[in-house]
Write a protein that holds these residues in place. Sequence first.
Motif, PDB file in Angstrom:
ATOM      1  N   GLY A   1      24.379  39.959 -43.203  1.00  0.00           N
ATOM      2  CA  GLY A   1      24.001  41.132 -44.174  1.00  0.00           C
ATOM      3  C   GLY A   1      24.804  41.188 -45.574  1.00  0.00           C
ATOM      4  N   ARG A   2      25.490  40.151 -45.797  1.00  0.00           N
ATOM      5  CA  ARG A   2      26.152  40.063 -46.874  1.00  0.00           C
ATOM      6  C   ARG A   2      25.936  38.631 -47.844  1.00  0.00           C
ATOM      7  NH1 ARG A   2      31.715  42.600 -44.595  1.00  0.00           N
ATOM      8  NH2 ARG A   2      30.675  44.666 -44.195  1.00  0.00           N
ATOM      9  N   LEU A   3      26.084  38.649 -48.831  1.00  0.00           N
ATOM     10  CA  LEU A   3      26.345  37.438 -49.822  1.00  0.00           C
ATOM     11  C   LEU A   3      27.607  36.831 -49.747  1.00  0.00           C
ATOM     12  CD1 LEU A   3      23.697  38.022 -52.781  1.00  0.00           C
ATOM     13  CD2 LEU A   3      23.533  36.083 -51.056  1.00  0.00           C
ATOM     14  N   VAL A   4      27.633  35.579 -49.069  1.00  0.00           N
ATOM     15  CA  VAL A   4      29.067  35.201 -49.122  1.00  0.00           C
ATOM     16  C   VAL A   4      29.225  34.429 -50.251  1.00  0.00           C
ATOM     17  CG1 VAL A   4      29.626  35.719 -46.711  1.00  0.00           C
ATOM     18  CG2 VAL A   4      28.582  33.397 -47.434  1.00  0.00           C
ATOM     19  N   GLU A   5      28.106  33.524 -50.857  1.00  0.00           N
ATOM     20  CA  GLU A   5      28.469  32.619 -51.863  1.00  0.00           C
ATOM     21  C   GLU A   5      27.196  32.669 -52.681  1.00  0.00           C
ATOM     22  OE1 GLU A   5      30.362  29.120 -50.711  1.00  0.00           O
ATOM     23  OE2 GLU A   5      30.057  28.164 -52.892  1.00  0.00           O
ATOM     24  N   VAL A   6      27.266  32.659 -53.972  1.00  0.00           N
ATOM     25  CA  VAL A   6      26.278  32.656 -55.009  1.00  0.00           C
ATOM     26  C   VAL A   6      26.508  31.425 -56.078  1.00  0.00           C
ATOM     27  CG1 VAL A   6      24.567  33.693 -56.718  1.00  0.00           C
ATOM     28  CG2 VAL A   6      25.423  34.988 -54.532  1.00  0.00           C
ATOM     29  N   SER A   7      25.544  30.554 -56.097  1.00  0.00           N
ATOM     30  CA  SER A   7      26.101  29.396 -57.286  1.00  0.00           C
ATOM     31  C   SER A   7      24.728  28.434 -57.476  1.00  0.00           C
ATOM     32  CB  SER A   7      27.024  28.557 -56.190  1.00  0.00           C
ATOM     33  OG  SER A   7      27.163  27.243 -56.505  1.00  0.00           O
ATOM     34  N   PRO A   8      24.913  27.888 -58.740  1.00  0.00           N
ATOM     35  CA  PRO A   8      23.973  26.934 -59.011  1.00  0.00           C
ATOM     36  C   PRO A   8      23.726  25.870 -57.717  1.00  0.00           C
ATOM     37  CG  PRO A   8      25.506  27.321 -60.763  1.00  0.00           C
ATOM     38  CD  PRO A   8      26.023  27.827 -59.635  1.00  0.00           C
ATOM     39  N   LYS A   9      22.720  25.184 -57.718  1.00  0.00           N
ATOM     40  CA  LYS A   9      22.377  24.737 -56.448  1.00  0.00           C
ATOM     41  C   LYS A   9      23.257  23.290 -56.609  1.00  0.00           C
ATOM     42  CE  LYS A   9      18.204  21.856 -58.040  1.00  0.00           C
ATOM     43  NZ  LYS A   9      17.186  21.604 -57.734  1.00  0.00           N
ATOM     44  N   SER A  10      23.678  22.717 -57.524  1.00  0.00           N
ATOM     45  CA  SER A  10      24.128  21.610 -57.527  1.00  0.00           C
ATOM     46  C   SER A  10      25.566  21.723 -56.940  1.00  0.00           C
ATOM     47  CB  SER A  10      24.263  20.911 -58.942  1.00  0.00           C
ATOM     48  OG  SER A  10      24.683  21.797 -59.839  1.00  0.00           O
ATOM     49  N   GLN A  11      26.261  22.686 -57.474  1.00  0.00           N
ATOM     50  CA  GLN A  11      27.746  23.049 -57.229  1.00  0.00           C
ATOM     51  C   GLN A  11      27.874  23.374 -55.718  1.00  0.00           C
ATOM     52  OE1 GLN A  11      29.958  25.776 -59.766  1.00  0.00           O
ATOM     53  NE2 GLN A  11      28.796  25.050 -61.492  1.00  0.00           N
TER      54      GLN A  11
ATOM     55  N   GLY B   1      24.309  54.059 -33.238  1.00  0.00           N
ATOM     56  CA  GLY B   1      24.993  53.025 -34.529  1.00  0.00           C
ATOM     57  C   GLY B   1      23.861  52.691 -35.213  1.00  0.00           C
ATOM     58  N   ASP B   2      24.123  51.718 -35.975  1.00  0.00           N
ATOM     59  CA  ASP B   2      23.182  51.179 -36.953  1.00  0.00           C
ATOM     60  C   ASP B   2      23.132  49.691 -37.122  1.00  0.00           C
ATOM     61  OD1 ASP B   2      22.086  53.159 -38.716  1.00  0.00           O
ATOM     62  OD2 ASP B   2      24.172  53.562 -39.055  1.00  0.00           O
ATOM     63  N   VAL B   3      22.039  49.073 -36.944  1.00  0.00           N
ATOM     64  CA  VAL B   3      22.080  47.436 -37.091  1.00  0.00           C
ATOM     65  C   VAL B   3      22.063  47.582 -38.816  1.00  0.00           C
ATOM     66  CG1 VAL B   3      20.863  45.425 -36.943  1.00  0.00           C
ATOM     67  CG2 VAL B   3      20.666  46.987 -35.514  1.00  0.00           C
ATOM     68  N   LYS B   4      23.202  46.790 -39.003  1.00  0.00           N
ATOM     69  CA  LYS B   4      23.525  46.608 -40.743  1.00  0.00           C
ATOM     70  C   LYS B   4      23.007  45.319 -41.176  1.00  0.00           C
ATOM     71  CE  LYS B   4      27.555  49.529 -40.321  1.00  0.00           C
ATOM     72  NZ  LYS B   4      29.007  49.521 -40.019  1.00  0.00           N
ATOM     73  N   ALA B   5      21.465  45.225 -41.262  1.00  0.00           N
ATOM     74  CA  ALA B   5      20.636  44.195 -41.532  1.00  0.00           C
ATOM     75  C   ALA B   5      21.169  43.723 -42.959  1.00  0.00           C
ATOM     76  CB  ALA B   5      19.159  44.424 -41.569  1.00  0.00           C
ATOM     77  N   VAL B   6      21.194  44.622 -44.038  1.00  0.00           N
ATOM     78  CA  VAL B   6      21.758  44.125 -45.172  1.00  0.00           C
ATOM     79  C   VAL B   6      22.853  45.126 -45.531  1.00  0.00           C
ATOM     80  CG1 VAL B   6      21.025  44.010 -47.744  1.00  0.00           C
ATOM     81  CG2 VAL B   6      19.251  43.263 -45.987  1.00  0.00           C
TER      82      VAL B   6
END
Lengths: 335, 333
Positions: free
Chosen positions: A239-249, A34-39
């Motif tokens: 391994g996944r980005l679940v949210e990307v946002s300006p910090k204040s938001q 198998g694989d460790v899906k790190a990213v």
Amino acid sequence: MSEQILNARPLLEVQDLKVYFPVYNKSLIRKKIGDVKAVDGVNLIITKGQTFGLVGESGCGKSTLGRAILRLYNETTGRILFDGRDITDLKGRELLRLRRDMQLIFQDPYSSLDPRMTVFDIISEPIKLHEKCGKEELRKRVHELMDVVGLPDSMMTRRPSEFSGGQRQRIGIARAIALKPKLVICDEPVSALDVSIQSQILNLLADLKKEYDLTYLFIAHGLAAVKHISDDIGVMYLGRLVEVSPKSQLYRNPLHPYSQGLISAVPEPDPDLKKEENLLSGEVPSPINPPSGCPFHPRCRFAASCGQRCYTERPELREAEPGHLVACHLFDKEA
Amino acid sequence: MESQNTLKVLLDVKNLTTRFFTDDGIVLAVDNVSFQLMEGEILGIVGESGSGKSVTSMSTMRLIPIPPGEITEGQVLLKGRDVLKCSEKEMQDIRGNEIAMIFQEPMTALNPVYTIGAQIIEAIRQHSKMGKAKARERAIDLLKLVGIPAPEKRVDDYPHQLSGGMRQRVIIAIALAGNPSILIADEPTTALDVTIQAQILRLIREIKETQNKSVMLITHDLGVIAQTCDRVIVMYGAEIVEQSPVRPLYKNPLHPYTEGLLSSIPKMDEDVERLNVIEGMVPNPLALPAGCRFCSRCKKAQERCKAEKPTLREAAPGRLVACHYPCEVQTDE
């Protein structure tokens, strides 16, 4: 996100980056099981002059992502564009030249400095490696760098063991900025330090950014520190980005249920702020065998009421409001 | 908080002083520390590394390695009895039955070659004459109490089969095995992720409520203290510099060190361009300054601070501070 940042040139662009580490069985005849899906499929843009914060729990792949960007791992697919150039397949001399522009500040100031080298040796090593530089000039430059990071000149000939954790981190920072890189990846630079020293180092990093026109990728699990120093923040889970946002938001209005849980778990130094409604249950599943569909669904308090999609279909990172991306089925219904 | 005077004192530490005799000199790790732990409270001890917070807690359980360490002065009165005068045999009774310790490292505090059940049963049978089958039942009950799912199955797991958070729960179960009245938790969540930390802190609060324990929580994280404790002791340079109920400490810190520390932490709900900093570093424990130990980093320091050591005195009801020029006490509530 301000106009300025939107129009600025991306310094770093990561496209569908995957870093898998193979796992073998334990018998005599090695077989990959198998694989460790790190990213696992990360898309990311960092514009010049920005500080991008990356948060997540241990094992979420944030450090692996940072190191993959520096091309310290080869087990990657996807593309990494740096300063408009594809660097995914660079080798040898080309790769060495690239490292001038990308540097790393490590978490542990004890193991990241060679105990047998003097401060002068440590800070001058990258300069010697990349530039032709006379003895006198070298001394002058090390002197300047030490001055910039707040180390007294008299310490130039001492070895790391004579320094405290905070001072060692300053040595590591001086080494990282010695070649005036374009991008500095700070991998948990303050986690190992005492509280009163953390703020000193955070201020130093902010000063250096202005002075040397740096761009930071700031990786940490301490959310308050990340929020302080960053412009935009990405939350990683398995391994996944679940949210990307300006910090204040992100802090005022976290959209992803995981971000909500993460933020409410941070113990605030204010006894009047008790917020526990969103306490996450359970723990992060194994990245070898991540859950089907949305990898967060076993811990998500909305998954049961959200329908089958969470169990079967992996949500994509989509814009839920201007500049605010989230990977959750709760938000693509409205779209 | 008002009823504090009527609460029973469980542990009364008086003038505790612990030194370590090393090749480089004598390290004064705990210097004349006095405090009380009340029944049913969570007392936080906060400080940076080297401030003496862990040695204070280890000294109260007499877990200091001798040599090089030595408790040179003081009394630790547990329900009126001086722990420091007990024989080693009596100590074995006290540890586990009266005071138990929850350690920081859930990875190393458990023995990897025994199942977690065996380790809990060992702790139970050490302190009572329970039969093996009965002890196993009790072990399963304890695992249930600390929130381990399917405890009947998990009891036969080895530590490596559990995650960090689960291991910390097992450590807490072992600490509870002798039904002690006092739990000392030394950085119980430092090695854990924030979401797991929140779970463990909630568990500690629940155990305090349902099992009626008193807890001494040692941490470097002022956030953890704010969310968990009733009262707090701030240590710096082997001494107590401030002692206070939790709310007033955060609203109105009295010692300049506490004030500096609080204003230097980045906060989630506010934006600042630059963080306030406390300049300099903690003093060398081999050569502590003669006057106030914080004075070289203190913005308010005067000549007097260099020469004369401030003593811990009452600045407001329930609030103690060791400073010649403390911040003003605000009385509005």
